[in-house]
Design an enzyme around this catalytic site. Structure first.
Site, PDB file in Angstrom:
ATOM      1  N   GLU A 278       0.848  -1.198   0.000  1.00 56.01           N
ATOM      2  CA  GLU A 278       0.000   0.000   0.000  1.00 56.01           C
ATOM      3  C   GLU A 278       0.880   1.243   0.000  1.00 56.01           C
ATOM      4  OE1 GLU A 278      -3.264   2.392   2.751  1.00 56.01           O
ATOM      5  OE2 GLU A 278      -2.883   0.275   3.125  1.00 56.01           O
ATOM      6  N   LYS A 410      -7.670 -15.488  16.495  1.00 57.97           N
ATOM      7  CA  LYS A 410      -7.911 -15.114  15.093  1.00 57.97           C
ATOM      8  C   LYS A 410      -9.370 -14.746  14.823  1.00 57.97           C
ATOM      9  CE  LYS A 410      -4.129 -17.989  13.317  1.00 57.97           C
ATOM     10  NZ  LYS A 410      -3.708 -18.622  14.581  1.00 57.97           N
ATOM     11  N   HIS A 584      -2.862  10.121  -1.356  1.00 59.40           N
ATOM     12  CA  HIS A 584      -3.051   8.787  -1.925  1.00 59.40           C
ATOM     13  C   HIS A 584      -3.006   8.826  -3.447  1.00 59.40           C
ATOM     14  CE1 HIS A 584      -3.992   5.746   1.219  1.00 59.40           C
ATOM     15  NE2 HIS A 584      -4.066   6.836   1.969  1.00 59.40           N
TER      16      HIS A 584
END
Length: 595
Positions: A278, A410, A584
Site C-alpha cells: 500500500e 484469530k 493517496h
C-alpha cells in the site's frame, strides 16, 4: 447373395510351390491349437487349490461371526460401550471384512472360469477377418494355379477413425509444458500430472526440497494451463520451511519492505521495518515518527503478558460443570493445576484460569506466560496435561475440544478486548503545538474533534469491537509480515482505541493508543526465516533473551504499539487537513493502471 460356410480348418494344396513362392501360413490361432497351448485358469493365481481356498474363507466367516456375536452379547450384559474394542475383536473385524470381500468378489471363481476358458470349436474366429484381409491383398499373380491371371489392384483398407469424444460444456485448459531438465524429472512430472504419484511426496522421492518445489511448480503449470513465470523460485532456502512454515511450496511471494523512523520510544531509537504493497503507508508512518521524535519521544508500557487457550468440556448435568468450575478456581487446587501445567515447558507458567458456563458445558480460559515465543503451541501442550489430570478427577468429563473459541484466537472477540490476550500495551506521547502545525499541518483542536467524532462516535455508531481507531490494522499487518508473525492474528492484535486530548492550556496534543491483545514472538514460526530474522535483528529483538526470557517479545510489542501511534497521528492529521485524497493520489495510485 452367395453364402458359403467356411471350413473348420483351412485346406492347403499339396502342390509344390515355386522357387519364389511361399505357402500361405496358418493363422496364429491355428498355430496355438497345433502347438497344444495350455489355457490358464483364473484359479491358478491362488496359492491354494480352489476348494481349499473357498473352504478356508467359509470357515473364517462363520467362526468370526460367532465370536463377534458372543462378544456383543457380553458387552450388552456388562453395559460396556460397543465402540470399545480389544485387539482380538479388532482382528476379528478385519478377518470378517476380508472374508466378506472374498465371498462377494471371488466366490464361484471355478464357475466363472468355465466361461473364460471355453473356446470356439471353429478355428476361424472374428480376429481372423484381419488375417484374411491382409492375405487377400497380395500384389503378385496366383501362379500356383497354373494359369496367368492378371493381378487385381491391391485394395487399400483405411483404418476406421476412433470415435470422437463428446464436446464438454467446460473447456479444459491446454497444458502448459516446459521441458524438464532430465528424463527422470519428466517421468516424475507426468506421474504427478496423471495422478499416479502424490505431489506432497516429491520431497521424499527426490530428497531435495528445492528440486521438489521446482517440479511441483511445473506440475501446476501443466495441470492448470496457466503460466507461473512471474512467481520466483530461485533465491529462497526451502529447507528452512520444511515441516514448520509451509507445505508443498512452488515459490515465494515478494513483498517490498520499507523503513519508518527513527521511532523514539522509551528513550531508544528504532527503525521500523514495514512489509506492504500500500503506497503512502510507510511515508505516513514515517511522518508520525518524525512528529513524535521532534516532541521528545513516546512512552510505552506493557500492562499484561499472557497467551490463552480455552478448552470446552461437557458433563451430564450443569451441576457437575459448576463443580469443576469451583474446583479450578479454588486457590489451593490452582497450585496443583499450575504444577501440572508448568511441567510441559521451561518457559510456560500458568497465571490464572477464567471459567464460563453454558448449560452443562464448561469453558476454561487458561492464561500463561510463554517467554519470547508467541506461545500457542506451548499453552496448548500445558492445557492438554491439565485436561489429562482432570480426567482422572472427573471421569464423567467429556472433552469436546482443546479450543472452544473462548480463547479467542484469530477472531474479533469481546473477551480479548476486555481481558486481553498476548501483550496488553498502552503507548502515549505529547505532541507540541509547533510540531502539530509545522510537521502535521493541522491544529490541535481539529485533531481532538476529529478523533472524537470519527474514532469514538463513528466507531460506536458502526458497532465496532476493538475498532476505535483510524487504521491500526495497517501498521500491525505491515510489521507482522516483516518480522515473521502470524498475519492472521492481526485480527485481535489490531484491537485499539486511540485517544486525543488537548493539554497545556490547549496548546499541545496528548495522544495515546491502548492495544489489549498484541500477539507477537521472536522465536518460532516465521521468525526463523532469513528475511524476517534480519528485520527482527534490525529492531534488536532477534531470538530469545536468555538473561530475561520474554523481554524481546515484550519489546517487539511496544514497537508495534509505538508504530501504530505514529500511524494514527499522521493519518488523523491528513484527514483533518484535507490531505488524504491528494496524498493517496500521489503515492498510492498505479501509473500503469491509470495510463
Amino acid at each position: 447373395m452367395d453364402v458359403r460356410r467356411r471350413s473348420e480348418k483351412p485346406v492347403y494344396p499339396s502342390k509344390v510351390f515355386g522357387a519364389d513362392e511361399k505357402p500361405l501360413k496358418p493363422h496364429n490361432n491355428q498355430q496355438q491349437e497345433d502347438n497344444n497351448t495350455l489355457l490358464i485358469d483364473a484359479s491358478d493365481a491362488l496359492p491354494l487349490p480352489l476348494y481349499l481356498t473357498n473352504g478356508l474363507f467359509f470357515t473364517m466367516f462363520f467362526s468370526v461371526m460367532y465370536f463377534l456375536l458372543s462378544r456383543w452379547r457380553e458387552k450388552i450384559r456388562n453395559s460396556t460401550p460397543l465402540h470399545v474394542v480389544t485387539l482380538s475383536e479388532l482382528g476379528a473385524i478385519v478377518s470378517l471384512i476380508a472374508s466378506v470381500i472374498y465371498l462377494l468378489g471371488f466366490f464361484g471363481i471355478g464357475f466363472v472360469q468355465t466361461f473364460v476358458s471355453r473356446g470356439n470349436n471353429d478355428s476361424w474366429d472374428e480376429n481372423d477377418e484381419e488375417f484374411l484381409l491382409k492375405e487377400d491383398s497380395r500384389c503378385g499373380p496366383a501362379t500356383t494355379l497354373g494359369c496367368a491371371i492378371p493381378a487385381p489392384p491391391a485394395r487399400q483398407i483405411s483404418p476406421m477413425a476412433p470415435p470422437q469424444p463428446a464436446m464438454s460444456m467446460v473447456e479444459k485448459p491446454s497444458p502448459l509444458i516446459t521441458p524438464a531438465s532430465s528424463e527422470e524429472d519428466e517421468e516424475i512430472i507426468n506421474s504427478v500430472v496423471q495422478g499416479k504419484f502424490p505431489s506432497y511426496s516429491l520431497v521424499i522421492q527426490l530428497g531435495d526440497v528445492s528440486a521438489a518445489a521446482s517440479l511441483r511448480k511445473e506440475v501446476m503449470q501443466r495441470i492448470t494451463g496457466k503460466s507461473l513465470e512471474g512467481l520466483p523460485l530461485e533465491g529462497f532456502t526451502y529447507e528452512s520451511i520444511l515441516g514448520q512454515c509451509c507445505e508443498m511450496p512452488i515459490g515465494y511471494v515478494q513483498i517490498p519492505v520499507g523503513i519508518a523512523g527513527p521511532l523514539l520510544l522509551n528513550g531508544k531509537e528504532f527503525s521500523v521495518p514495514m512489509a506492504t504493497t500500500e503506497g503512502c503507508l510507510v511515508a505516513s508512518t514515517n511522518r508520525g515518527c518524525k512528529a513524535i521524535y521532534a516532541s521528545g519521544g513516546a512512552t510505552c508500557i506493557v500492562l499484561r503478558d499472557g497467551m490463552t487457550r480455552a478448552p470446552c468440556v461437557r458433563f451430564g448435568t450443569a451441576k457437575r460443570a459448576a463443580e469443576l468450575k469451583f474446583f479450578v478456581e479454588d486457590p489451593i487446587k490452582f497450585e496443583t493445576l499450575a504444577n501440572v501445567f508448568n511441567q510441559s515447558s521451561r518457559f510456560g507458567r500458568l497465571q490464572r484460569i477464567q471459567c464460563a458456563i453454558a448449560g452443562k458445558n464448561l469453558y476454561m480460559r487458561f492464561v500463561c506466560s510463554t517467554g519470547d515465543a508467541m506461545g500457542m503451541n506451548m499453552v496448548s501442550k500445558g492445557v492438554q496435561n491439565v485436561l489429562d489430570y482432570l480426567q482422572n478427577e472427573y471421569p464423567d468429563m467429556d472433552v469436546i475440544g482443546i479450543s472452544g473459541n473462548f480463547c479467542s484466537d484469530k477472531k474479533p472477540a469481546a473477551v480479548n478486548w476486555i481481558e486481553g490476550r498476548g501483550k496488553s500495551v498502552v503507548c502515549e506521547a505529547i505532541i507540541t503545538e509547533e510540531v502539530v502545525k509545522k510537521v502535521l499541518k493541522t491544529e490541535v483542536a481539529a485533531l481532538v474533534e476529529l478523533n472524537m467524532l470519527k474514532n469514538l462516535t463513528g466507531s460506536a455508531m458502526a458497532g465496532a469491537l476493538g475498532g476505535f481507531n483510524a487504521h491500526a490494522s495497517n501498521i500491525v499487518s505491515a510489521v507482522f509480515i516483516a518480522t515473521g508473525q502470524d498475519p492472521a492474528q492481526n485480527i485481535e492484535s489490531s484491537h485499539c482505541i486511540t485517544m486525543m486530548e488537548a493539554v497545556n492550556d490547549g496548546k499541545d496534543l496528548h495522544i495515546s493508543v491502548t492495544m489489549p491483545s498484541i500477539e507477537v514472538g521472536t522465536v518460532g514460526g516465521g521468525t526463523q526465516l532469513a528475511s524476517q530474522s534480519a528485520c527482527l535483528n534490525l529492531l534488536g529483538v532477534k531470538g530469545a533473551n536468555r538473561e530475561a526470557p520474554g523481554s524481546n517479545a515484550r519489546l517487539l510489542a511496544t514497537v508495534v504499539a509505538g508504530s501504530v501511534l505514529a500511524g494514527e497521528l499522521s493519518l488523523m492529521s491528513a484527514i483533518s487537513a484535507g490531505q488524504l485524497v491528494n496524498s493517496h493520489m500521489k503515492y498510492n495510485r498505479s501509473t500503469k493502471a491509470s495510463s
